[in-house]
Design an enzyme around this catalytic site. Sequence first.
Site, PDB file in Angstrom:
ATOM      1  N   TYR A 246      58.446 -65.753  90.258  1.00  0.00           N
ATOM      2  CA  TYR A 246      58.899 -66.140  91.597  1.00  0.00           C
ATOM      3  C   TYR A 246      58.507 -67.583  91.897  1.00  0.00           C
ATOM      4  O   TYR A 246      59.311 -68.352  92.438  1.00  0.00           O
ATOM      5  CB  TYR A 246      58.294 -65.194  92.631  1.00  0.00           C
ATOM      6  CG  TYR A 246      58.692 -65.485  94.056  1.00  0.00           C
ATOM      7  CD1 TYR A 246      59.942 -65.109  94.535  1.00  0.00           C
ATOM      8  CD2 TYR A 246      57.817 -66.120  94.934  1.00  0.00           C
ATOM      9  CE1 TYR A 246      60.319 -65.366  95.847  1.00  0.00           C
ATOM     10  CE2 TYR A 246      58.177 -66.375  96.247  1.00  0.00           C
ATOM     11  CZ  TYR A 246      59.426 -66.000  96.690  1.00  0.00           C
ATOM     12  OH  TYR A 246      59.785 -66.259  97.997  1.00  0.00           O
TER      13      TYR A 246
ATOM     14  N   SER B  58      59.924 -71.461  99.264  1.00  0.00           N
ATOM     15  CA  SER B  58      58.594 -70.896  99.477  1.00  0.00           C
ATOM     16  C   SER B  58      57.554 -71.929  99.087  1.00  0.00           C
ATOM     17  O   SER B  58      57.777 -72.744  98.172  1.00  0.00           O
ATOM     18  CB  SER B  58      58.397 -69.636  98.640  1.00  0.00           C
ATOM     19  OG  SER B  58      57.036 -69.222  98.656  1.00  0.00           O
TER      20      SER B  58
END
Length: 259
Positions: free
Chosen positions: A169, A156
């Site tokens: 995250y 990501s």
Amino acid sequence: MTEIQLRSGGLGPYELPGKVAVVTGASSGIGAATARALARAGAHVVVGYNSSPERADSVVRELPGEGHQALRLPIEDTPALEAAAADIGERFGKVHVLVNSAGSTAKVAHRDLEAMTDELFDSMLRINVRGPFAVTRTFVPLLRASGDAIVVNISSLSGTTASGSNIGYCAAKAALDNLTMSLGRALGPGIRFVGLAPAAVETDFVAGRGRDAIAAQAASTPLQVLVHPDDIAEAVLGVVQNLRVATGTTFMVDGGKHL
């Protein structure tokens, strides 16, 4: 001193017909789109899932070609992964492509440190870092058996910008990018490792983040494109088939949001 035997360059495209591809988290989203893309390119695809066998079976039914199967690949359960790898090994004997697409997150404001509990932080690392590592470790013998394999880690942009669904995250995806580098160095030449780092993709991956929020983010990027899972799946095909001399690298596929 032992002379190193170099492989010849000019490798050409990595042809997928007849090859075996395993995709984790393939019952929906980017994983399902990747399974479809690999099948269209001629691969036999193992559609990995955790808790949605019906959705995985549905994905398998729509794949072109033959030799596909749905298989439970719970990335937090190493013994179950080992059993699945044994099943694949008995059927195919080798794996050419592994896509670590399974992951998880939760929407927590970065400033809300109390909401980022130890349990949630640990789960971000366990699912998004240890999970891909455990899957890769389990499948290394089958990847080596192919003689020329690739692992694609779906990362990501959050791992680079530290701006995403939650602090844990972001940290996990940064660690995954580092893992891609470490494994690329450690397991060459027979296995190459490439990461892909999207920004917001048009899925329900982040609970509570609607399409309007994703569209607003896309509008702020240079390309102004609402990224669909199929776009990331095509990027997977690109690195698998054409970036033959890339390893240990994570590529941004974010519409230019990092700029």
